[in-house]
Design a protein around this motif. Structure first.
Motif, short mmCIF file in Angstrom:
data_model
loop_
_atom_site.label_atom_id
_atom_site.label_comp_id
_atom_site.label_asym_id
_atom_site.label_seq_id
_atom_site.Cartn_x
_atom_site.Cartn_y
_atom_site.Cartn_z
N LYS A 202 -15.60 -2.75 -9.82
CA LYS A 202 -14.82 -2.38 -8.65
C LYS A 202 -13.56 -1.67 -9.12
N VAL A 203 -13.34 -0.48 -8.58
CA VAL A 203 -12.15 0.29 -8.92
C VAL A 203 -11.12 0.14 -7.82
N LEU A 204 -9.87 -0.10 -8.19
CA LEU A 204 -8.81 -0.30 -7.21
C LEU A 204 -7.50 0.24 -7.77
N VAL A 205 -6.46 0.22 -6.95
CA VAL A 205 -5.13 0.64 -7.37
C VAL A 205 -4.20 -0.56 -7.28
N ASP A 206 -3.58 -0.91 -8.41
CA ASP A 206 -2.68 -2.06 -8.49
C ASP A 206 -1.25 -1.62 -8.16
N PRO A 207 -0.70 -2.06 -7.01
CA PRO A 207 0.64 -1.61 -6.60
C PRO A 207 1.78 -2.30 -7.33
N SER A 208 1.47 -3.23 -8.23
CA SER A 208 2.54 -3.95 -8.93
C SER A 208 3.07 -3.19 -10.13
N HIS A 209 2.40 -2.11 -10.50
CA HIS A 209 2.82 -1.32 -11.66
C HIS A 209 2.63 0.16 -11.33
N ALA A 210 3.66 0.97 -11.56
CA ALA A 210 3.61 2.38 -11.19
C ALA A 210 3.28 3.26 -12.39
N THR A 211 2.35 4.18 -12.19
CA THR A 211 2.00 5.17 -13.21
C THR A 211 1.93 6.54 -12.57
N PHE B 16 0.81 -1.22 0.00
CA PHE B 16 0.00 0.00 0.00
C PHE B 16 0.85 1.27 0.00
N ASN B 17 2.16 1.13 0.16
CA ASN B 17 3.03 2.30 0.08
C ASN B 17 3.71 2.43 -1.28
N ARG B 18 3.38 1.59 -2.21
CA ARG B 18 3.97 1.68 -3.54
C ARG B 18 3.04 2.44 -4.49
N ILE B 19 3.64 3.31 -5.30
CA ILE B 19 2.83 3.99 -6.31
C ILE B 19 2.25 2.93 -7.24
N GLY B 20 0.95 3.02 -7.48
CA GLY B 20 0.28 2.01 -8.28
C GLY B 20 -0.38 2.58 -9.52
N THR B 21 -1.22 1.75 -10.12
CA THR B 21 -1.97 2.13 -11.31
C THR B 21 -3.45 1.85 -11.07
N PRO B 22 -4.29 2.85 -11.12
CA PRO B 22 -5.73 2.61 -10.99
C PRO B 22 -6.23 1.67 -12.08
#
Length: 329
Positions: free
Chosen positions: A78-87, A61-67
């Motif tokens: 469901k909208v979420l933020v994927d921390p495995s890829h940074a945008t 949850f501290n990594r910049i993610g991609t919505p």
């Protein structure tokens, strides 16, 4: 009276309720630190892009993610933020005053969530939270201000650089220290002084609360941004309104109609609503939102808890926002 002074009382209340830990309290406990560097943007956006330094990146949850968006239970999106890829989402806006013409380079990032903690009490706990940095260039393409804010409008800060004329400063500005509700940031960024060393701006974000905890001028000779470097993809802010769904359709990161128009989906902040909703005269206070004009996005991007000052404190109308905070743009 300077806008900052007008809100000292509000700051005291926020600090008292939230139990904000000072930077000194956790200075030695930063965990894994990742350095996010923008790649793929055009022109001035790439040239002046800040580096985002995130502490405690061992927590997703501290990594910049991609919505992103998916189809959840009962066929509901469901909208979420994927921390495995940074945008890093970018946008360019201009404005003019009697003094000069300016360009705002806008950088927006999002995180999976702000986790709830009791000590200190994290009143900003919620999902799909974000952070915005704005670098303001003058007509000579010199950076004169850095502004940072969470994408709910909370904890905003305006920091001048040494390219800005002193006549534009608020009265009694402290160039050595800018306190923002318990965090201590520099009161001046010396970019001009380091111009021969290709300086850039590094923004350090505190893990958990995702607040701006430090800003620094980094040069080619500094190694900070080369440690645990992560390349973040560049995308236009408009892409947040076109998240693909598995069935081939798309949806927006924001509510697009109704009384929640302009708010980030799923970004509920129940504690902030309970504590500050009546105070700010907004039952969506603290909820992350679209950064844009009220006429288009449906609500103001206000940066104050004082309900009578929402218009002046609307960060989108940048010249008025600067003047509200004592600057003379």
């Amino acid at each position: 009276m300077n806008a900052f002074l007008r809100e000292i009382g509000f700051a005291a209340i926020v600090l008292g309720l939230a139990g904000v830990a000072s930077a000194e309290d956790v200075a030695d406990d930063r965990g894994e630190v990742l350095s996010y560097v923008l790649d793929g943007a055009d022109g001035l956006v790439q040239r002046f892009a800040p580096v985002f330094l995130i502490e405690h990146a061992e927590e997703p949850f501290n990594r910049i993610g991609t919505p992103s968006a998916e189809i959840g239970a009962r066929g509901r999106e469901k909208v979420l933020v994927d921390p495995s890829h940074a945008t890093i989402y970018t946008e360019v806006e201009t404005f003019a005053t009697d003094r000069d013409r300016y360009t705002n380079l806008i950088y927006r990032i999002h995180f999976q969530k702000n986790p709830f903690t009791l000590v200190p009490l994290n009143v900003g706990a919620g999902k799909n939270v974000g952070f915005i940095a704005v670098i303001t260039l003058n007509s000579r393409e010199e950076p004169v201000w850095l502004s940072t804010v969470q994408s709910c409008g909370c904890y905003h800060a305006i920091i001048p650089t040494d390219y800005l004329a002193e006549s534009a400063y608020p009265d009694d500005w402290n160039v050595d220290d800018l306190e923002v509700y318990g965090e201590h940031l520099p009161g001046l960024l010396k970019l001009k002084a380091a111009a021969g060393k290709n300086p850039g701006i590094t923004i350090t974000i505190r893990g958990g609360s995702h607040r701006c905890m430090d800003v620094a001028v980094e040069t080619d000779a500094d190694a900070t941004t080369e440690v645990n470097k992560v390349t973040a993809e560049a995308a236009p802010v408009e892409a947040l309104k076109h998240l693909p769904l598995p069935d081939g359709s798309e949806t927006s990161f924001y509510h697009e109609k109704g009384h929640r128009k302009g708010l980030v989906k799923g970004a509920y902040k129940p504690l902030e609503t309970i504590l500050f909703g009546l105070w700010a005269w907004d039952h969506n206070v603290g909820q992350d939102r679209e950064y844009g004009p009220k006429e288009k996005v449906g609500r103001r991007f206000y940066t104050t808890l004082f309900f009578a000052r929402k218009k002046e404190a609307d960060m989108w109308h940048f010249a008025r926002y600067l003047e509200h905070n004592g600057w003379k743009p």
